[in-house]
Scaffold this active site. Sequence first.
Site, short mmCIF file in Angstrom:
data_model
loop_
_atom_site.label_atom_id
_atom_site.label_comp_id
_atom_site.label_asym_id
_atom_site.label_seq_id
_atom_site.Cartn_x
_atom_site.Cartn_y
_atom_site.Cartn_z
CG PHE A 160 -0.14 0.41 2.44
CD1 PHE A 160 -0.01 1.81 2.74
CD2 PHE A 160 0.27 -0.53 3.27
CE1 PHE A 160 0.46 2.06 3.88
CE2 PHE A 160 0.83 -0.08 4.66
CZ PHE A 160 0.92 1.23 4.84
CE LYS A 184 -3.06 -8.55 -4.27
NZ LYS A 184 -3.43 -7.49 -3.22
CD GLU A 187 -5.11 -5.73 0.48
OE1 GLU A 187 -4.63 -5.69 -0.52
OE2 GLU A 187 -5.38 -6.33 1.49
CB SER A 237 4.57 -7.39 5.65
OG SER A 237 3.79 -8.60 5.23
CB CYS A 292 10.29 -0.40 2.56
SG CYS A 292 11.14 0.18 1.21
CD GLU A 392 8.48 -2.58 8.19
OE1 GLU A 392 7.99 -3.66 8.01
OE2 GLU A 392 9.08 -2.13 7.25
P1 NAD Z 1 1.53 -6.48 3.00
O1 NAD Z 1 2.46 -7.64 3.06
O2 NAD Z 1 0.47 -6.71 3.95
O3 NAD Z 1 0.86 -6.62 1.70
C1 NAD Z 1 1.65 -6.80 0.41
C2 NAD Z 1 0.83 -7.41 -0.58
O4 NAD Z 1 0.54 -8.61 -0.19
C3 NAD Z 1 -0.59 -6.64 -1.02
O5 NAD Z 1 -0.96 -6.76 -2.22
C4 NAD Z 1 -1.65 -7.70 0.11
O6 NAD Z 1 -2.88 -7.68 -0.62
C5 NAD Z 1 -1.01 -8.99 -0.33
N1 NAD Z 1 -1.29 -9.71 1.02
C6 NAD Z 1 -1.52 -9.34 2.13
N2 NAD Z 1 -1.81 -10.56 3.12
C7 NAD Z 1 -1.33 -11.48 2.46
C8 NAD Z 1 -1.17 -13.10 2.80
N3 NAD Z 1 -1.59 -13.39 3.90
N4 NAD Z 1 -0.97 -14.02 1.67
C9 NAD Z 1 -0.70 -13.39 0.43
N5 NAD Z 1 -0.87 -12.15 0.24
C10 NAD Z 1 -1.20 -11.18 1.08
O7 NAD Z 1 2.34 -5.25 3.07
P2 NAD Z 1 1.75 -3.71 3.03
O8 NAD Z 1 1.31 -3.44 4.67
O9 NAD Z 1 0.83 -3.30 2.05
O10 NAD Z 1 3.10 -2.96 2.80
C11 NAD Z 1 3.98 -2.46 3.79
C12 NAD Z 1 5.15 -3.39 4.05
O11 NAD Z 1 5.88 -3.63 2.95
C13 NAD Z 1 6.22 -2.92 5.14
O12 NAD Z 1 6.77 -4.14 5.90
C14 NAD Z 1 7.43 -2.41 4.31
O13 NAD Z 1 8.81 -2.35 4.70
C15 NAD Z 1 7.36 -3.26 3.01
N6 NAD Z 1 7.80 -2.85 1.86
C16 NAD Z 1 8.84 -3.09 1.40
C17 NAD Z 1 9.59 -2.63 0.41
C18 NAD Z 1 11.06 -2.90 -0.03
O14 NAD Z 1 11.35 -2.53 -1.11
N7 NAD Z 1 11.84 -3.80 0.78
C19 NAD Z 1 8.98 -1.23 -0.38
C20 NAD Z 1 7.89 -1.05 0.24
C21 NAD Z 1 7.15 -1.62 1.17
#
Ligand code: NAD
Length: 508
Positions: A160, A184, A187, A237, A292, A392
């Site tokens: 997000f 994808k 959401e 994450s 991140c 984090e």
């Molecule tokens: P998230 O892991 O909750 O969601 C990421 C994606 O995974 C979304 O599209 C979501 O729909 C999907 N998802 C969520 N739960 C899932 C599950 N149980 N099984 C499969 N798919 C699932 O992450 P977020 O909260 O949207 O983003 C924040 C996180 O992203 C932070 O931890 C941040 O550090 C990380 N991030 C990392 C980088 C990097 O380059 N290292 C860059 C941006 C964000």
Amino acid sequence: MNASLTPGQTKVEQVKLLIDGQWVESKTSEWRDVVNPATQQVLARVPFATAEEVDAAIAAGQRAFKTWRDTPIGARMRIMLKLQALIREHSKRIAVVLSAEQGKTIADAEGDIFRGLEVVEHTCSIGSLQMGEFAENVAGGVDTYTLRQPIGVCAGITPFNFPAMIPLWMFPMAIVCGNTFVLKPSEQDPLSTMMLVELAIEAGVPAGVLNVVHGGKQVVDALCTHSDIKAISFVGSTEVGTHVYNLAGQHGKRVQSMMGAKNHAVVLPDANRTQTLNALVGAGFGAAGQRCMATSVAVLVGKAREWLPELKELAANLKVNAGSEPGTDVGPLISKRAKERVLGLIESGIKEGAKLELDGREVSVPGYEQGNFVGPTLFSGVTTDMQIYTQEIFGPVLVVLEVDTLDEAIALVNRNPFGNGTGLFTQSGAAARKFQNEIDVGQVGINIPIPVPVPFFSFTGSRGSKLGDLGPYGKQVVQFYTQTKTVTSRWFDDDSVNDGVNTTISLR
Ligand code: NAD
């Protein structure tokens, strides 16, 4: 489209899927509201696509791949040139929607789009990026050369926090290499992503080359396990990224998983004081800490400890407000759930004995009383066993640790399991050189708080922040989205050539 809803509008539109060039209304019964985090206004509803819809998107990609893979590289590149022009033209309009659905300030939303636009610009040099190698006469009359060929249908799953930049890390480079793609988006804030996808279609991306499905775990798992998906790019994450990496890996796919972070800024007492404190506050609290590459730990070395009161004062002066309001420094967190989680971690810090220097829990924003706001929060006296250090937080919370020497600071950073980004603030070239050599983190800033590489390099998080060898964008991602074929060839122009039978492995 739904993204252009204005505050007075009552009709909540439904976000579409994109399958085979058609904008499709999902037949699912599962929907989720896309909510403005400053007001709780419902901006749109996003479907959680059915298994059939995901299959249809992948099948469209598979069909389109047959012709797209052989579309001349110049034709693919010209679509990207058009896309970059369109993004530039519509950037301000997209930024307004991005700010409304994500919460960040308009200026930061424009930055989100711009950092993605830079990747699109880079795709326009695909002619040279995708070139193979050639060695003449590796044996008598024998030449060897490599082809960098696209791999098929690839998929991208995005978080997000950067709804423009991170989708643009993925689909432009994947498709300019000759692959087709299923995206994808998050959401939680898919509207600005969809505006970029609309621009890609307007730029001339053919039907089936770029497809979009929405959803959560079920959709992601379907992409990770489908036999026609060849590669998965994930950003999000650590928990979900590890799951995606393992699941898709078990199903034989290439996977790159960019995950969570705990980025330390190490401050030496010889650093430029004003610039360093500005950097810590900007990188710690900008985007409400939801980057991140946010600075989430400040390590004050030796006499730099004395800078804490100034750091606190600067942080306290930040303006917390809706991202759409002029002068805002810190916007809301993405959701009520995210706010609850951050508040819980602040509580844990207090209970575990850290000193709460600045408390952002009770912040109130006139006119936006329902917003998911947390103000800048600063802890000192933090130790490495506290949850506010080990987890984090992904909110506007900066934790301060103190050490006596640069060596201790380096050892501290290297003990932390994450390896996304780090920074050193100093005027000493020798200290900087030692730091960049000994630090075990993928992206290092020297007097730069958020060292996200420009697109002709790659994003190179490491250790606990990344799974898979190759990072997003830059040369690494061209490798990720292509496979190398090596051709060894020999031609005869004379029927009378007879080398005799060669029963060895050697070329002659
Ligand atoms: P998230 O892991 O909750 O969601 C990421 C994606 O995974 C979304 O599209 C979501 O729909 C999907 N998802 C969520 N739960 C899932 C599950 N149980 N099984 C499969 N798919 C699932 O992450 P977020 O909260 O949207 O983003 C924040 C996180 O992203 C932070 O931890 C941040 O550090 C990380 N991030 C990392 C980088 C990097 O380059 N290292 C860059 C941006 C964000």
